[in-house]
Enzyme design. Structure first.
Site, short mmCIF file in Angstrom:
data_model
loop_
_atom_site.label_atom_id
_atom_site.label_comp_id
_atom_site.label_asym_id
_atom_site.label_seq_id
_atom_site.Cartn_x
_atom_site.Cartn_y
_atom_site.Cartn_z
N HIS A 212 61.96 -52.34 -33.53
CA HIS A 212 61.70 -51.87 -32.17
C HIS A 212 60.44 -52.45 -31.55
O HIS A 212 60.15 -52.21 -30.39
CB HIS A 212 61.59 -50.35 -32.15
CG HIS A 212 60.30 -49.85 -32.75
ND1 HIS A 212 60.11 -49.76 -34.10
CD2 HIS A 212 59.15 -49.46 -32.18
CE1 HIS A 212 58.89 -49.33 -34.34
NE2 HIS A 212 58.28 -49.14 -33.19
C1 UD1 Z 1 56.53 -46.02 -29.19
C2 UD1 Z 1 55.13 -46.39 -29.68
C3 UD1 Z 1 55.24 -47.13 -31.01
C4 UD1 Z 1 56.08 -46.39 -32.01
C5 UD1 Z 1 57.44 -46.10 -31.40
C6 UD1 Z 1 58.37 -45.37 -32.33
C7 UD1 Z 1 53.50 -46.84 -27.90
C8 UD1 Z 1 52.75 -47.91 -27.21
N1 UD1 Z 1 54.46 -47.26 -28.75
O1 UD1 Z 1 57.20 -47.24 -28.88
O2 UD1 Z 1 53.95 -47.29 -31.54
O3 UD1 Z 1 56.23 -47.16 -33.18
O4 UD1 Z 1 57.22 -45.32 -30.21
O5 UD1 Z 1 59.60 -45.17 -31.76
O6 UD1 Z 1 53.22 -45.68 -27.70
N2 UD1 Z 1 63.28 -44.73 -24.70
C9 UD1 Z 1 64.40 -43.98 -24.58
N3 UD1 Z 1 64.36 -42.69 -25.02
C10 UD1 Z 1 63.26 -42.14 -25.55
C11 UD1 Z 1 62.10 -42.93 -25.64
C12 UD1 Z 1 62.13 -44.22 -25.22
O7 UD1 Z 1 65.43 -44.43 -24.11
O8 UD1 Z 1 63.29 -40.95 -25.93
C13 UD1 Z 1 63.32 -46.15 -24.26
C14 UD1 Z 1 62.93 -46.31 -22.82
O9 UD1 Z 1 63.69 -47.34 -22.29
C15 UD1 Z 1 61.49 -46.76 -22.91
C16 UD1 Z 1 61.50 -47.57 -24.19
O10 UD1 Z 1 62.44 -46.90 -25.04
O11 UD1 Z 1 61.07 -47.48 -21.81
C17 UD1 Z 1 60.18 -47.65 -24.87
O12 UD1 Z 1 59.62 -46.35 -25.10
P1 UD1 Z 1 58.03 -46.18 -25.24
O13 UD1 Z 1 57.68 -44.77 -25.49
O14 UD1 Z 1 57.35 -46.86 -24.10
O15 UD1 Z 1 57.67 -47.05 -26.51
P2 UD1 Z 1 58.44 -47.26 -27.90
O16 UD1 Z 1 58.97 -48.65 -27.91
O17 UD1 Z 1 59.37 -46.16 -28.21
#
Ligand code: UD1
Length: 371
Positions: A212
């Protein structure tokens, strides 16, 4: 004299999937203790059922006392939204201490608000450094640690890194690893999971894959290289791939879904809950991952881990554990996988204090500060 001590009001902050298993043992002990009045705050950085709610259930965590519902966005949008909401909560609840875990955007946002309001801040999993500032988590770690009053470290490298950054030694406490507290206390429960049956993989060897990190999945060439490696590996062993929402979105954007569909032995599935995933890890032949926490969990489970990154902020997993950094070069990824399948897997030992009692040590240190 005889006067009972006031309870210490603590905000325990979580936001994203890897936070939940870290806060669980701490929150539980604080709830059981006479000395603490813990309030569980969920920023809502992760909000999907499978990225959040299922973990509360699996870990026996109570519903958050406060849910901010900030959701996704750019880094600035997400961090800003968390800060604005958390400031209101801290002004209302007036905690004596705020406790944050890990290195996600919620961690850093909470640290900034806490220190600007002159509230004491504890950071669990402090001091880890990848020395790669292109990683959003590295920025979160540096900022958070520079503002923290109690820095709880999981491995010796943490102290060295913090001392090099000018942190006072008496603020650093080597307590072990709360993520391992959760792992050890849930392993038996995880064994009851029927996930391998549900995937029709019972009693079969398999490799488990998670991916991821933006540097791997947001870049077409890098993601392509990783898929090339998977295409080779799945000829030799089935691969189970519970996919993060970010990676699924990028697979679709890059039109790579059909590549995965053509791999007859690669099972692309939705993200799994804590117990199912733990069970899959414990029984895997090996794990391919770019996660931080999985490097630690596989070390404790003594399962070989190939980390698809050039660096790690958790060097003890390479020095003492089962972790090998393979980077993103498909040849190296395939070669190390073949090594494992040929019976030449790296073995390791469990790092000091990863014994299931880290949360207890944290509670005792915090308590003694207030006595
Ligand atoms: C976040 C953390 C990362 C951790 C990871 C575990 C930061 C900078 N990164 O990354 O350190 O390893 O979580 O999963 O805080 N999304 C969904 N549903 C959700 C959450 C996210 O669809 O419940 C999608 C959305 O499109 C979103 C993308 O995932 O834009 C990224 O989510 P985000 O919280 O920005 O960062 P992660 O890549 O999940």
């Amino acid at each position: 004299m005889g006067e009972q001590q006031n309870e210490i009001k603590v905000l325990n902050i979580v936001g994203a999937r890897p936070n939940f298993m870290k806060i669980a043992p701490i929150h539980r002990l604080m709830e059981a203790s006479q000395r603490f009045d813990p309030i569980l705050v969920h920023t809502g950085q992760h909000y999907d059922e499978k990225m959040s709610r299922i973990f509360f259930e699996d870990l026996g965590l109570p519903q958050p006392d406060i849910y901010l519902g900030v959701g996704s966005g750019s880094h600035a949008q997400q961090t800003g939204a968390i800060m604005i909401e958390l400031e209101k909560i801290m002004l209302e609840t007036k905690p004596e201490l705020v406790l944050v875990v890990g290195d996600v955007n919620s961690t850093m946002a909470a640290a900034l608000v806490t220190s600007k309001l002159h509230i004491l801040l504890a950071h669990v999993e402090a001091g880890l450094r990848s020395f790669d500032r292109a990683m959003p988590e590295e920025i979160n770690r540096i900022v958070t640690d520079s503002l923290t009053d109690f820095l709880f470290i999981t491995e010796a490298s943490g102290r060295e890194n913090l001392l090099n950054e000018g942190v006072a030694n008496d603020k650093i406490f080597f307590v072990g690893n709360v993520m391992i507290d959760s792992l050890l206390s849930h392993l038996n429960k995880a064994k009851a999971s029927d996930v391998t049956q549900r995937l029709s993989m019972d009693h079969q060897p398999y490799a488990l894959l998670t991916l991821h990190r933006p540097s791997n999945v947001d870049n077409r060439e890098v993601f392509n290289d990783i898929l090339c490696a998977l295409e080779k590996i799945e000829k030799n062993i089935p691969i189970i791939f519970p996919i993060h929402p970010r990676s699924r979105k990028m697979l679709e954007n890059f039109q790579f879904i059909s590549r995965i569909e053509k791999m007859s032995q690669c099972k692309l599935i939705d993200p799994l809950g804590y117990l199912d995933f733990l069970q899959l890890m414990a029984n895997a032949k090996f794990i391919l991952t770019d996660s931080g926490g999985i490097q630690e969990e596989t070390t404790v489970l003594n399962i070989p881990c190939l980390t698809l990154r050039k660096n790690t902020e958790r060097p003890v997993t390479v020095e003492q554990g089962t972790n090998i950094l393979v980077g993103m070069d498909p040849h190296k990824i395939v070669a190390e996988s073949e090594n494992i399948l040929a019976g030449r897997a790296k073995t390791g030992r469990i790092p000091p204090l990863w014994d299931g009692h880290a949360a207890q040590r944290i509670i005792e240190i915090l308590e003694s500060h207030y006595n």
